[in-house]
Motif scaffolding. Structure first.
Motif, PDB file in Angstrom:
ATOM      1  N   LEU A 364       0.819  -1.209   0.000  1.00 19.85           N
ATOM      2  CA  LEU A 364       0.000   0.000   0.000  1.00 19.85           C
ATOM      3  C   LEU A 364       0.855   1.261   0.000  1.00 19.85           C
ATOM      4  CD1 LEU A 364      -2.763  -1.081   2.554  1.00 19.85           C
ATOM      5  CD2 LEU A 364      -2.888  -1.091   0.054  1.00 19.85           C
ATOM      6  N   VAL A 365       1.952   1.233   0.755  1.00 17.90           N
ATOM      7  CA  VAL A 365       2.836   2.401   0.797  1.00 17.90           C
ATOM      8  C   VAL A 365       3.465   2.644  -0.565  1.00 17.90           C
ATOM      9  CG1 VAL A 365       5.013   3.257   1.745  1.00 17.90           C
ATOM     10  CG2 VAL A 365       3.301   2.252   3.267  1.00 17.90           C
ATOM     11  N   ASN A 366       3.905   1.587  -1.238  1.00 15.92           N
ATOM     12  CA  ASN A 366       4.497   1.753  -2.576  1.00 15.92           C
ATOM     13  C   ASN A 366       3.485   2.296  -3.580  1.00 15.92           C
ATOM     14  OD1 ASN A 366       7.030   0.814  -1.828  1.00 15.92           O
ATOM     15  ND2 ASN A 366       6.498  -1.319  -2.219  1.00 15.92           N
ATOM     16  N   ALA A 367       2.208   2.024  -3.361  1.00 15.86           N
ATOM     17  CA  ALA A 367       1.182   2.524  -4.270  1.00 15.86           C
ATOM     18  C   ALA A 367       0.852   3.988  -4.036  1.00 15.86           C
ATOM     19  CB  ALA A 367      -0.095   1.681  -4.133  1.00 15.86           C
ATOM     20  N   CYS A 368       1.178   4.500  -2.851  1.00 10.69           N
ATOM     21  CA  CYS A 368       0.773   5.864  -2.508  1.00 10.69           C
ATOM     22  C   CYS A 368       1.936   6.823  -2.291  1.00 10.69           C
ATOM     23  CB  CYS A 368      -0.084   5.848  -1.231  1.00 10.69           C
ATOM     24  SG  CYS A 368      -1.589   4.854  -1.376  1.00 10.69           S
ATOM     25  N   VAL A 369       3.139   6.299  -2.166  1.00  7.53           N
ATOM     26  CA  VAL A 369       4.297   7.158  -1.901  1.00  7.53           C
ATOM     27  C   VAL A 369       5.297   6.980  -3.040  1.00  7.53           C
ATOM     28  CG1 VAL A 369       6.153   7.720  -0.300  1.00  7.53           C
ATOM     29  CG2 VAL A 369       3.948   6.908   0.580  1.00  7.53           C
ATOM     30  N   PRO A 370       5.657   8.038  -3.747  1.00  5.99           N
ATOM     31  CA  PRO A 370       6.627   7.917  -4.843  1.00  5.99           C
ATOM     32  C   PRO A 370       8.035   7.649  -4.314  1.00  5.99           C
ATOM     33  CG  PRO A 370       6.103  10.208  -4.480  1.00  5.99           C
ATOM     34  CD  PRO A 370       5.185   9.428  -3.580  1.00  5.99           C
ATOM     35  N   LYS A 371       8.927   7.269  -5.224  1.00  4.16           N
ATOM     36  CA  LYS A 371      10.310   6.971  -4.853  1.00  4.16           C
ATOM     37  C   LYS A 371      11.242   8.008  -5.441  1.00  4.16           C
ATOM     38  CE  LYS A 371       9.796   1.997  -4.212  1.00  4.16           C
ATOM     39  NZ  LYS A 371      10.264   0.638  -4.588  1.00  4.16           N
ATOM     40  N   ALA A 372      12.298   8.279  -4.690  1.00  2.00           N
ATOM     41  CA  ALA A 372      13.326   9.214  -5.131  1.00  2.00           C
ATOM     42  C   ALA A 372      14.607   8.454  -5.429  1.00  2.00           C
ATOM     43  CB  ALA A 372      13.562  10.279  -4.056  1.00  2.00           C
ATOM     44  N   CYS A 373      15.636   9.168  -5.839  1.00  2.00           N
ATOM     45  CA  CYS A 373      16.913   8.535  -6.155  1.00  2.00           C
ATOM     46  C   CYS A 373      17.500   7.895  -4.905  1.00  2.00           C
ATOM     47  CB  CYS A 373      17.894   9.564  -6.719  1.00  2.00           C
ATOM     48  SG  CYS A 373      17.338  10.301  -8.271  1.00  2.00           S
ATOM     49  N   PRO A 374      18.096   6.700  -5.040  1.00  2.00           N
ATOM     50  CA  PRO A 374      18.636   6.023  -3.848  1.00  2.00           C
ATOM     51  C   PRO A 374      19.831   6.762  -3.283  1.00  2.00           C
ATOM     52  CG  PRO A 374      19.290   4.873  -5.842  1.00  2.00           C
ATOM     53  CD  PRO A 374      18.324   5.937  -6.272  1.00  2.00           C
ATOM     54  N   ARG A 375      19.949   6.702  -1.975  1.00  3.31           N
ATOM     55  CA  ARG A 375      21.121   7.245  -1.301  1.00  3.31           C
ATOM     56  C   ARG A 375      21.346   6.436  -0.029  1.00  3.31           C
ATOM     57  NH1 ARG A 375      19.195  12.968   1.501  1.00  3.31           N
ATOM     58  NH2 ARG A 375      17.856  12.040   3.108  1.00  3.31           N
ATOM     59  N   LYS A 376      22.540   6.479   0.457  1.00  7.73           N
ATOM     60  CA  LYS A 376      22.884   5.699   1.636  1.00  7.73           C
ATOM     61  C   LYS A 376      22.266   6.334   2.871  1.00  7.73           C
ATOM     62  CE  LYS A 376      26.800   3.690   4.101  1.00  7.73           C
ATOM     63  NZ  LYS A 376      26.290   2.328   3.996  1.00  7.73           N
ATOM     64  N   ASN A 377      21.475   5.529   3.605  1.00  2.00           N
ATOM     65  CA  ASN A 377      20.841   6.036   4.810  1.00  2.00           C
ATOM     66  C   ASN A 377      21.861   6.197   5.932  1.00  2.00           C
ATOM     67  OD1 ASN A 377      18.307   6.021   3.597  1.00  2.00           O
ATOM     68  ND2 ASN A 377      17.968   3.877   4.130  1.00  2.00           N
ATOM     69  N   ARG A 378      21.642   7.189   6.748  1.00  5.87           N
ATOM     70  CA  ARG A 378      22.527   7.399   7.885  1.00  5.87           C
ATOM     71  C   ARG A 378      22.303   6.297   8.912  1.00  5.87           C
ATOM     72  NH1 ARG A 378      22.662  12.770  11.772  1.00  5.87           N
ATOM     73  NH2 ARG A 378      24.359  12.061  13.130  1.00  5.87           N
ATOM     74  N   SER A 379      23.372   5.781   9.468  1.00  2.79           N
ATOM     75  CA  SER A 379      23.280   4.705  10.439  1.00  2.79           C
ATOM     76  C   SER A 379      22.603   5.190  11.713  1.00  2.79           C
ATOM     77  CB  SER A 379      24.671   4.158  10.766  1.00  2.79           C
ATOM     78  OG  SER A 379      24.596   3.251  11.834  1.00  2.79           O
ATOM     79  N   ILE A 380      21.744   4.340  12.268  1.00  6.02           N
ATOM     80  CA  ILE A 380      21.089   4.680  13.530  1.00  6.02           C
ATOM     81  C   ILE A 380      21.969   4.316  14.712  1.00  6.02           C
ATOM     82  CG2 ILE A 380      18.819   4.355  12.522  1.00  6.02           C
ATOM     83  CD1 ILE A 380      18.703   1.652  13.953  1.00  6.02           C
ATOM     84  N   TYR A 381      23.077   3.621  14.457  1.00  3.68           N
ATOM     85  CA  TYR A 381      23.921   3.145  15.545  1.00  3.68           C
ATOM     86  C   TYR A 381      25.111   4.071  15.809  1.00  3.68           C
ATOM     87  CZ  TYR A 381      21.429  -1.286  15.228  1.00  3.68           C
ATOM     88  OH  TYR A 381      20.468  -2.249  15.223  1.00  3.68           O
ATOM     89  N   ILE A 382      25.740   4.563  14.759  1.00  2.21           N
ATOM     90  CA  ILE A 382      27.014   5.244  14.919  1.00  2.21           C
ATOM     91  C   ILE A 382      26.817   6.749  15.088  1.00  2.21           C
ATOM     92  CG2 ILE A 382      29.085   5.908  13.664  1.00  2.21           C
ATOM     93  CD1 ILE A 382      29.341   3.229  14.926  1.00  2.21           C
TER      94      ILE A 382
END
Length: 459
Positions: A364-382
């Motif tokens: 459902l989210v993929n049907a309603c939310v568009p996608k942008a260019c991929p990028r590396k997500n910031r780590s939640i740990y470091i």
């Protein structure tokens, strides 16, 4: 001195040809065949010599640009005996957060006293495909004697599980990665329990190695814990008495033409002598490079081994773009969620309900939310403090393995505990990054007021 003399004796018939350009656009085996034919042409037509060529291979280290042009890639691989994975998952995620490897191989995944199922959602790592040699939803896995092996492969690579049903060796797991042309990289992880019968388990292990090297895989890398501290891999010699199974294992490795790359101690336990129990074997001497010995994960007593494998890889799988949450149509998403009949899933167990909810919500989210260019997500740990403690932990571990005293060990343990306190796992019902996601989702639904729960079920 004797080793140097033997090495010179083996190399006295070697011939080195300089400035021979490496062919492009071919697989590893095709390049080796073309190099062999060109070398024979130089010997016969240029030097007018009639000699027999037994093997042709290239030597020397390539620069990054040369590797890029030749199609070679460096795969970064982590291996360790993790000794119970679930209570060390966040420690592993902390280690790889700022430098994700291509493959992670773990043995002794199952706790010895494990009685409840190990749901896949509690084991998964984000951006990795998981392979297991056991069924995680079974009860009493640890009590049944299984120790378990797990292999994580980055989602950017295509991998397939491989089995050798004719071999009776139990604790094994293999995956293959396609290379350029018809070449394939086979990577496996093994475990031999110290409580198993030494002669039987070693004979089965040697039979497995012979079966593996007889297959048509151009590159082979084997990791694992064989629990044979009697072997000194620097000299390829077992200090056990004659007829001991460790001597047969050393001979079996040599008969298979495999190279052992681990030559230092890999297991350290306070009050005990360090020992080398782990193996990293390859069918080519130069296939495994840049082997590094890192501190153990969590409270494990086995070091974390990191190394690189250089081979001709196929192009990476292109990642999908990330969700652009700022441009989502949330009114439509809300209506679609309301129209979804959730009552049909109420009879399922916890894992099935979580998997269904996660799949449906992602659709459902993929049907309603568009996608942008991929990028590396910031780590939640470091963060800065975690990175400082991570580097300090590595230095203190090196000091402990060098000094082997109680003071150095106490400093290392203190730093390790400080680093673990900084871990803050992400709590997200819909993501695979949380160990507690399935349980939290079930507890959340069960704790809702009964009228609201009925309304959600009816919608």
């Amino acid at each position: 001195m004797i080793d140097e003399m033997n090495d010179k004796e083996r190399r006295k018939l070697n011939v080195v040809v300089h400035n021979l350009q490496e062919p492009e656009g071919l697989s590893f085996s095709e390049k080796a065949e073309q190099d062999s034919s060109r070398f024979k042409e130089i010997i016969k037509e240029g030097l007018k010599l009639m000699v027999e060529t037994t093997k042709t291979f290239r030597v020397g280290k390539l620069t990054d640009d040369e590797m890029e042009r030749s199609g070679r890639r460096k795969l970064t691989i982590l291996y360790t005996n993790i000794d119970q994975y679930l209570n060390k998952r966040e420690d592993l995620a902390m280690f790889i957060s700022n430098n994700e490897p291509d493959l992670i191989l773990l043995c002794e995944v199952i706790p010895k006293a494990q009685s409840h199922p190990m749901h896949p959602a509690t084991m998964a790592l984000p951006n990795y495909t998981m392979f297991l040699n056991f069924d995680p939803v079974k009860d009493k896995l640890g009590q049944g004697g299984a120790r378990g092996i797990c292999i994580f492969i980055s989602a950017k690579w295509q991998a397939t599980e491989v089995s050798f049903p004719a071999c009776s060796y139990e604790e094994q797991l293999w995956v293959k990665l396609p290379l350029l042309g018809a070449d394939q990289l086979l990577i496996g992880c093994l475990y031999r329990s110290p409580s198993s019968d030494g002669n039987t388990s070693t004979d089965n292990l040697i039979s497995l190695l012979k079966t593996v090297v007889s297959q048509k895989f151009s590159h082979i890398v084997i990791t694992g814990d064989v629990n044979m501290p009697q072997i000194d891999w620097n000299d390829h010699f077992s200090h056990a008495p004659d007829g001991h199974y460790t001597k047969r294992f050393v001979e079996g490795v040599q008969e298979c033409g495999l190279t052992q790359h681990v030559t230092k101690a890999t297991r350290y336990r306070a009050g005990e002598r360090s020992s080398s129990l782990d193996i990293i074997l390859s069918n080519e001497e130069g296939l495994v490079t840049n082997l590094a010995y890192h501190p153990p994960i969590g409270n494990s007593d086995h070091m974390l081994l990191q190394f690189e494998v250089c081979c001709y890889m196929q192009p990476e799988v292109v990642k999908e773009g990330r969700l652009n949450l700022n441009k989502g149509n949330y009114l439509r998403l809300n209506n679609l969620i309301r129209r979804r009949q959730w009552r049909d899933e109420m009879h399922m167990d916890m894992q099935e309900r979580y998997d269904t909810f996660k799949t449906e919500l992602a659709h459902l989210v993929n049907a309603c939310v568009p996608k942008a260019c991929p990028r590396k997500n910031r780590s939640i740990y470091i963060n800065r403090e975690a990175l400082r403690l991570k580097n300090r932990k590595k230095k203190l571990w090196a000091a402990y393995t060098r000094e082997m005293d109680d003071i150095s060990h106490a400093r290392y343990v203190r730093c390790k505990n400080d680093l673990r306190r900084l871990q803050c796992p992400e709590i997200d019902f819909s993501g695979s990054g949380s160990v507690l996601a399935p349980l939290l989702f079930t507890l959340y639904v069960n704790d809702l007021p009964e009228p609201l729960r009925c309304v959600l079920a009816s919608k």
